[in-house]
Design a protein around this motif. Structure first.
Motif, PDB file in Angstrom:
ATOM      1  N   LEU A 776       0.828  -1.203   0.000  1.00  9.38           N
ATOM      2  CA  LEU A 776       0.000   0.000   0.000  1.00  9.38           C
ATOM      3  C   LEU A 776       0.865   1.257   0.000  1.00  9.38           C
ATOM      4  CD1 LEU A 776      -2.820   1.281   0.183  1.00  9.38           C
ATOM      5  CD2 LEU A 776      -2.638   1.097   2.688  1.00  9.38           C
ATOM      6  N   GLY A 777       1.929   1.244   0.826  1.00  4.82           N
ATOM      7  CA  GLY A 777       2.777   2.431   0.929  1.00  4.82           C
ATOM      8  C   GLY A 777       3.498   2.745  -0.372  1.00  4.82           C
ATOM      9  N   ILE A 778       4.162   1.750  -0.975  1.00  2.92           N
ATOM     10  CA  ILE A 778       4.927   2.001  -2.199  1.00  2.92           C
ATOM     11  C   ILE A 778       3.996   2.296  -3.373  1.00  2.92           C
ATOM     12  CG2 ILE A 778       6.492   0.927  -3.861  1.00  2.92           C
ATOM     13  CD1 ILE A 778       7.882  -0.454  -1.635  1.00  2.92           C
ATOM     14  N   TRP A 779       2.878   1.601  -3.427  1.00  3.28           N
ATOM     15  CA  TRP A 779       1.899   1.859  -4.492  1.00  3.28           C
ATOM     16  C   TRP A 779       1.373   3.291  -4.396  1.00  3.28           C
ATOM     17  CZ3 TRP A 779      -3.604   2.451  -4.268  1.00  3.28           C
ATOM     18  CH2 TRP A 779      -4.251   2.372  -5.513  1.00  3.28           C
ATOM     19  N   SER A 780       1.152   3.770  -3.170  1.00  2.00           N
ATOM     20  CA  SER A 780       0.674   5.143  -2.972  1.00  2.00           C
ATOM     21  C   SER A 780       1.718   6.157  -3.412  1.00  2.00           C
ATOM     22  CB  SER A 780       0.314   5.369  -1.502  1.00  2.00           C
ATOM     23  OG  SER A 780      -0.694   4.480  -1.084  1.00  2.00           O
ATOM     24  N   LEU A 781       3.000   5.882  -3.153  1.00  2.00           N
ATOM     25  CA  LEU A 781       4.057   6.791  -3.573  1.00  2.00           C
ATOM     26  C   LEU A 781       4.085   6.981  -5.083  1.00  2.00           C
ATOM     27  CD1 LEU A 781       7.101   5.776  -1.333  1.00  2.00           C
ATOM     28  CD2 LEU A 781       5.761   7.880  -1.196  1.00  2.00           C
ATOM     29  N   SER A 782       3.728   5.915  -5.812  1.00  2.00           N
ATOM     30  CA  SER A 782       3.771   5.987  -7.271  1.00  2.00           C
ATOM     31  C   SER A 782       2.749   6.961  -7.833  1.00  2.00           C
ATOM     32  CB  SER A 782       3.557   4.597  -7.878  1.00  2.00           C
ATOM     33  OG  SER A 782       2.236   4.143  -7.633  1.00  2.00           O
ATOM     34  N   PHE A 783       1.720   7.302  -7.053  1.00  2.00           N
ATOM     35  CA  PHE A 783       0.694   8.214  -7.531  1.00  2.00           C
ATOM     36  C   PHE A 783       1.017   9.670  -7.228  1.00  2.00           C
ATOM     37  CE2 PHE A 783      -1.754   4.308  -7.554  1.00  2.00           C
ATOM     38  CZ  PHE A 783      -2.545   4.458  -8.681  1.00  2.00           C
ATOM     39  N   LEU A 784       1.937   9.887  -6.300  1.00  2.00           N
ATOM     40  CA  LEU A 784       2.250  11.253  -5.882  1.00  2.00           C
ATOM     41  C   LEU A 784       3.259  11.887  -6.821  1.00  2.00           C
ATOM     42  CD1 LEU A 784       2.609  10.738  -2.017  1.00  2.00           C
ATOM     43  CD2 LEU A 784       0.651  11.689  -3.250  1.00  2.00           C
ATOM     44  N   PRO A 785       3.203  13.200  -6.967  1.00  2.00           N
ATOM     45  CA  PRO A 785       4.265  13.876  -7.733  1.00  2.00           C
ATOM     46  C   PRO A 785       5.604  13.705  -7.031  1.00  2.00           C
ATOM     47  CG  PRO A 785       2.844  15.471  -6.632  1.00  2.00           C
ATOM     48  CD  PRO A 785       2.190  14.139  -6.467  1.00  2.00           C
ATOM     49  N   HIS A 786       6.669  13.721  -7.795  1.00  2.00           N
ATOM     50  CA  HIS A 786       7.992  13.428  -7.236  1.00  2.00           C
ATOM     51  C   HIS A 786       8.369  14.401  -6.126  1.00  2.00           C
ATOM     52  CE1 HIS A 786      12.448  13.262  -7.086  1.00  2.00           C
ATOM     53  NE2 HIS A 786      12.213  11.963  -7.276  1.00  2.00           N
ATOM     54  N   CYS A 787       7.917  15.646  -6.235  1.00  2.00           N
ATOM     55  CA  CYS A 787       8.260  16.637  -5.203  1.00  2.00           C
ATOM     56  C   CYS A 787       7.683  16.275  -3.845  1.00  2.00           C
ATOM     57  CB  CYS A 787       7.806  18.023  -5.634  1.00  2.00           C
ATOM     58  SG  CYS A 787       6.024  18.166  -5.893  1.00  2.00           S
ATOM     59  N   LEU A 788       6.617  15.445  -3.830  1.00  2.00           N
ATOM     60  CA  LEU A 788       6.044  14.975  -2.566  1.00  2.00           C
ATOM     61  C   LEU A 788       6.524  13.572  -2.216  1.00  2.00           C
ATOM     62  CD1 LEU A 788       2.330  16.174  -2.937  1.00  2.00           C
ATOM     63  CD2 LEU A 788       4.138  17.240  -1.598  1.00  2.00           C
ATOM     64  N   ALA A 789       6.617  12.729  -3.232  1.00  2.00           N
ATOM     65  CA  ALA A 789       6.974  11.336  -2.975  1.00  2.00           C
ATOM     66  C   ALA A 789       8.395  11.194  -2.446  1.00  2.00           C
ATOM     67  CB  ALA A 789       6.808  10.515  -4.251  1.00  2.00           C
ATOM     68  N   ALA A 790       9.340  11.943  -3.015  1.00  2.00           N
ATOM     69  CA  ALA A 790      10.743  11.818  -2.609  1.00  2.00           C
ATOM     70  C   ALA A 790      10.963  12.179  -1.140  1.00  2.00           C
ATOM     71  CB  ALA A 790      11.630  12.656  -3.523  1.00  2.00           C
ATOM     72  N   PRO A 791      10.413  13.290  -0.638  1.00  2.00           N
ATOM     73  CA  PRO A 791      10.591  13.587   0.800  1.00  2.00           C
ATOM     74  C   PRO A 791       9.943  12.543   1.708  1.00  2.00           C
ATOM     75  CG  PRO A 791       9.937  15.553  -0.410  1.00  2.00           C
ATOM     76  CD  PRO A 791       9.782  14.408  -1.348  1.00  2.00           C
ATOM     77  N   ILE A 792       8.791  12.028   1.286  1.00  2.00           N
ATOM     78  CA  ILE A 792       8.132  11.016   2.118  1.00  2.00           C
ATOM     79  C   ILE A 792       8.978   9.751   2.162  1.00  2.00           C
ATOM     80  CG2 ILE A 792       6.123   9.490   2.265  1.00  2.00           C
ATOM     81  CD1 ILE A 792       4.452  11.752   1.055  1.00  2.00           C
ATOM     82  N   ALA A 793       9.523   9.341   0.996  1.00  2.14           N
ATOM     83  CA  ALA A 793      10.392   8.162   0.961  1.00  2.14           C
ATOM     84  C   ALA A 793      11.623   8.383   1.826  1.00  2.14           C
ATOM     85  CB  ALA A 793      10.793   7.853  -0.475  1.00  2.14           C
ATOM     86  N   ALA A 794      12.155   9.588   1.796  1.00  4.61           N
ATOM     87  CA  ALA A 794      13.347   9.894   2.593  1.00  4.61           C
ATOM     88  C   ALA A 794      13.057   9.787   4.087  1.00  4.61           C
ATOM     89  CB  ALA A 794      13.856  11.287   2.250  1.00  4.61           C
ATOM     90  N   LEU A 795      11.838  10.136   4.484  1.00  8.26           N
ATOM     91  CA  LEU A 795      11.465  10.021   5.905  1.00  8.26           C
ATOM     92  C   LEU A 795      11.549   8.576   6.396  1.00  8.26           C
ATOM     93  CD1 LEU A 795       8.371  12.425   6.161  1.00  8.26           C
ATOM     94  CD2 LEU A 795      10.626  12.762   7.171  1.00  8.26           C
ATOM     95  N   PHE A 796      11.300   7.622   5.511  1.00  2.43           N
ATOM     96  CA  PHE A 796      11.334   6.205   5.876  1.00  2.43           C
ATOM     97  C   PHE A 796      12.675   5.543   5.536  1.00  2.43           C
ATOM     98  CE2 PHE A 796       6.818   7.136   5.567  1.00  2.43           C
ATOM     99  CZ  PHE A 796       6.304   6.478   6.669  1.00  2.43           C
ATOM    100  N   GLY A 797      13.690   6.384   5.216  1.00  2.00           N
ATOM    101  CA  GLY A 797      15.028   5.859   4.989  1.00  2.00           C
ATOM    102  C   GLY A 797      15.336   5.508   3.565  1.00  2.00           C
ATOM    103  N   TYR A 798      14.488   5.936   2.619  1.00  3.13           N
ATOM    104  CA  TYR A 798      14.719   5.604   1.214  1.00  3.13           C
ATOM    105  C   TYR A 798      15.194   6.811   0.402  1.00  3.13           C
ATOM    106  CZ  TYR A 798      12.297   1.286   2.330  1.00  3.13           C
ATOM    107  OH  TYR A 798      11.937   0.095   2.893  1.00  3.13           O
ATOM    108  N   GLY A 799      15.770   7.783   1.071  1.00  5.17           N
ATOM    109  CA  GLY A 799      16.330   8.942   0.376  1.00  5.17           C
ATOM    110  C   GLY A 799      17.846   8.947   0.468  1.00  5.17           C
TER     111      GLY A 799
END
Length: 802
Positions: A776-799
């Protein structure tokens, strides 16, 4: 207000009928205790006659003219798996040579008829020459040592028509009928024929036990339910009350059959129709609980649906055909007429359970108009339901004796020896927390009671069909490991169960909203009952899926997921082809699969050698068609701890192994699958295909390509009968996963992942993605614009950390 009154009146009628029938069952059940000593005397009397018969046969020759002749009829229909054990057991029955004949009546289709005939011919050819010579020389007798094969051209009349065809050939004074899965004891005739010294005795039914009673939940439930009915039948035997007797393992006086016109095909339960007509004609019956034959119970819920619906349809038809005849029978006492009515109404009792569900949900919406009468009715119903369920599963004994103490049925060693070894194993009660009377745990006993809810649907449907004049065709119950063919009626009943489950579940929700505890209780029970049935369907479907797979190919079998999948699919009768890079590891996986009964071929492959890979893929179907290909091989690389980037050679190797090798292999196996019109291909992608992770750009790119490649194949190849599934796992505990940088939430063991994947393959899911939170989390990231998805991914250690 008017609607609430209608609801309460209908509830009152249903509950009153339920209470009356429950009291009747309990009262009849108590007769068993009183009559147990009488049964013992009857048994000893029968045994005495049998002993005299045996002693005489040991000391002097019989004159065939003085011995009652017997025709043993064996009606079969596409039951190839059990015919061999049937004729073996019947041929070992002890009786005077030349005084009995064995007629196998085959209603199978052309393919199965050929197989059955071959089994009979092989059996006859292996008979002892001396016995055959003796039977041939019996001047006025029958060829007792030979199984005579007969097959009629017209299959009209189903089983009843087949038996009537046999009756035209049979020459015996008595007729014995055994179903195809029956294994009678060797002294069957010696213990039954002497009972017919009573000229008013028209037919005799012996007890039936089940060699697979402990095979699974379904067989344990059916054995318990049928055991309760057997106890009731034993009671009716004493007072010659109306009884529902089975057709198998029964003995009929030929004069009785001729008197009532033989078997009738006007109902699907021709055996019960026959015994009703015999009793209406004044013929007496006898039930011998001490003579036990062994049969098989259906072990799948789909087989139970067909069998019980057929039984219900036949019982309802018999009720409408014969109820007036028994009501007007002058030599029946009032008690016997009441018994006849209650016996015939059993079907309507079970049907009323489903009718109650249909009424319960509308009753929720008039909760405010339902007064104290409704509460009293519900209280009485609840108490009665508890008593009825306990009586059916455990048995109520007011004398504080256990049913096992009062059970007059004796185990027959000869029949157990004639039956397969599983008979003896299944007769032993499993150890553990078991109740004394039922041989099952408390929770399983509760589940048994809940199983009456799906049964109520089958009976309700049968009542509606009979009332509407809908004809139902005879469908034999698949037994002996036979695979049930697709059946429209079974499909309809399955979907009715699904609808009933949703209906009951919605009733639960509405009951909570309207604070109606009584309807909440009943709809919860119904939801659980139909839920158990649907769960059993899922288990059966998955088992059938595995049984239909004969050749499975897995690449990357030396990896954690590949090895776990290989072990999951390995079983007796399975041919597996495994490939990998590590020869020692591949041989280890091969040994594990062979230990589970599979036949395994291995191949060391360099997946970057496309020509070799394609040649191997094209040759896979030469030995055996490929049923399932799992393209599981893969590599990984990353940009490194110092973020220097992926080495180009590693990136190219990753593209070649992860992507191009799968495309090449699938392309090489597709022609054979398309020509065959059947096959399944599973492609291992990853949840990383949804969103590019900063540390593994090439890996994410190849997995995204595989996901889209699989989606395209599924749409293209579905009309050709080929299933395509894309597997999207999260983090699986493996050396490759541990080498990857970054966090690894919801890390999963490979065996658990293999279980999820196999369930998804059975269900033919387009995407098998897990675990759910990460998906659910990764699938949701794919729908967000990169300017939002990248910071959220970074919060969980994927930046990027530097």
């Amino acid at each position: 207000m008017i609607f609430s009154i209608i609801v309460q009146v209908l509830l009152f009628i249903l509950v009153a009928f339920f209470v009356t029938f429950t009291c009747y069952e309990i009262i009849e059940g108590q007769k068993k205790v009183k009559q147990s000593s009488d049964d013992g005397r009857d048994s000893s009397s029968s045994d005495k006659v049998s002993e005299e018969h045996t002693e005489k046969s040991d000391t002097e020759e019989y004159d065939i003219k003085d011995v009652p002749t017997v025709s043993i009829l064996l009606p079969v229909c596409n039951e190839v798996a059990v015919v061999g054990q049937l004729i073996k057991a019947v041929s070992e029955i002890e009786y005077v040579d030349g005084a009995y004949e064995i007629l196998l009546l085959d209603d199978s289709n052309e393919e199965n008829a050929t197989a059955v005939k071959r089994i009979v011919e092989e059996f006859n050819s292996t008979r002892n020459h001396a016995d055959s010579e003796k039977n041939e020389n019996a001047s006025e007798g029958f060829r007792s040592g030979v199984v005579q094969y007969y097959s009629r051209e017209s299959k009209e009349g189903f089983k009843a028509g087949n038996i009537n065809y046999g009756l035209m050939i049979a020459k015996g004074d008595f007729v014995v009928v055994f179903d195809a899965d029956c294994v009678p004891p060797s002294d069957f005739l010696i213990r039954t024929i002497p009972c017919f010294h009573d000229s008013s005795l028209g037919f005799l039914q012996t007890a039936i036990d089940f060699r697979n009673r402990n095979e699974n939940f379904i067989t344990r439930f059916l054995a318990t339910e049928i055991g309760h009915k057997d106890k009731m039948t034993a009671n009716f035997n004493e007072e010659q009350d109306l009884a529902n007797l089975t057709g198998s393992s029964s003995v009929w006086r030929r004069k009785c059959l001729d008197d009532i016109g033989g078997f009738s095909d006007r109902t699907l339960t021709e055996d019960i129709d026959l015994c009703y007509r015999a009793q209406l004609k004044g013929w007496h019956y006898r039930y011998l609980s001490e003579v036990v034959s062994y049969e098989e119970l259906p072990d799948t819920i789909s087989a139970v649906r067909l069998q019980r619906h057929r039984w219900a349809y036949g019982l309802v038809r018999n009720t409408f055909l014969h109820i007036c005849g028994f009501a007007g029978k002058s030599d029946f006492t009032l008690g016997q007429k009441l018994n006849a009515f209650m016996m015939m109404s059993q079907t309507f009792l079970l049907a009323s359970f489903y009718a109650l569900l249909l009424i319960a949900v509308p009753a929720i919406f008039v909760t405010e108009d339902l007064g104290w009468i409704f509460r009293i009715i519900c209280t009485v119903f609840l108490i009665t339901a508890i008593v009825w369920g306990y009586n059916n599963i455990c048995g109520i004994n007011l004398t504080c004796q256990t049913d096992s103490d009062n059970n007059g049925r004796k185990n027959d060693d000869a029949a157990k020896e004639a039956a397969p070894q599983k008979t003896q194993e299944s007769s032993k009660t499993a150890a553990g927390d078991r109740t004394e009377n039922t041989g099952c745990s408390f929770l399983e006993s509760v589940a048994y009671v809940l199983m009456y809810l799906p049964l109520s649907l089958y009976y309700f449907l049968a009542v509606i069909e009979v009332l509407l004049g809908i004809n139902v065709s005879f469908v034999p119950t698949p037994k002996g490991g036979a695979v049930m063919q697709s059946n429209r009626l079974a499909t309809v009943i399955f979907w009715l169960e699904v609808v009933s489950f949703i209906y009951a579940l919605s009733g639960m929700v509405f009951s909570i909203c309207y604070f109606n505890l009584w309807t909440l209780l009943y709809t919860t029970i119904c939801t659980c009952g139909f839920g158990i049935s649907l769960a059993l369907s899922a288990v059966e479907g998955q088992r059938r899926y595995f049984e239909n797979l004969k050749h499975v190919v897995i690449t990357g079998a030396t990896g954690e997921i590949g090895g776990a999948l290989a072990r999951k699919f390995a079983r007796r009768g399975m041919h597996m082809t495994l490939s990998g890079r590590n020869e020692a590891k591949l041989n280890e996986i091969k040994a594990q699969c062979e230990k589970q009964g599979a036949e395994v071929d291995i191949r060391i492959l360099d997946l970057r050698n496309v020509d070799e890979l394609r040649a191997w893929g094209s040759s896979l179907a030469d030995k055996m068609p490929v049923d399932l290909l799992i393209a599981n091989a893969g590599l990984n690389t990353n940009i490194g701890e110092d973020l220097e980037g992926e080495p180009f050679e590693e990136a190219r190797a990753l593209v070649e192994v992860n992507l191009l090798s799968d495309i090449a292999l699938i392309d090489s196996v597709l022609p054979a699958m398309r020509k065959r019109g059947r096959g399944q291909i599973a492609i291992l992608s990853s949840l990383a295909s949804y969103y590019g992770l900063v540390y593994t750009p090439t890996y994410c790119a190849t997995k995204a390509a595989l996901r889209n490649y699989g989606n395209s194949l599924r749409a293209w190849l579905k009309p050709d009968g080929i299933k395509i599934n894309v597997i999207l796992p999260g983090y699986i505990d493996s050396p490759m996963c541990r080498a990857m940088p970054g966090p690894k939430p919801f890390l999963m063991k490979s065996d658990r992942a293999a279980g999820i994947i196999t369930r998804g393959l059975y269900l033919n899911l387009a995407r098998i993605s897990f675990p759910f939170p990460l998906n659910l989390g990764i699938w949701s990231l794919s729908f967000l614009p990169h300017c939002l998805a990248a910071p959220i991914a970074a919060l969980f250690g994927y930046g990027r950390m530097k």
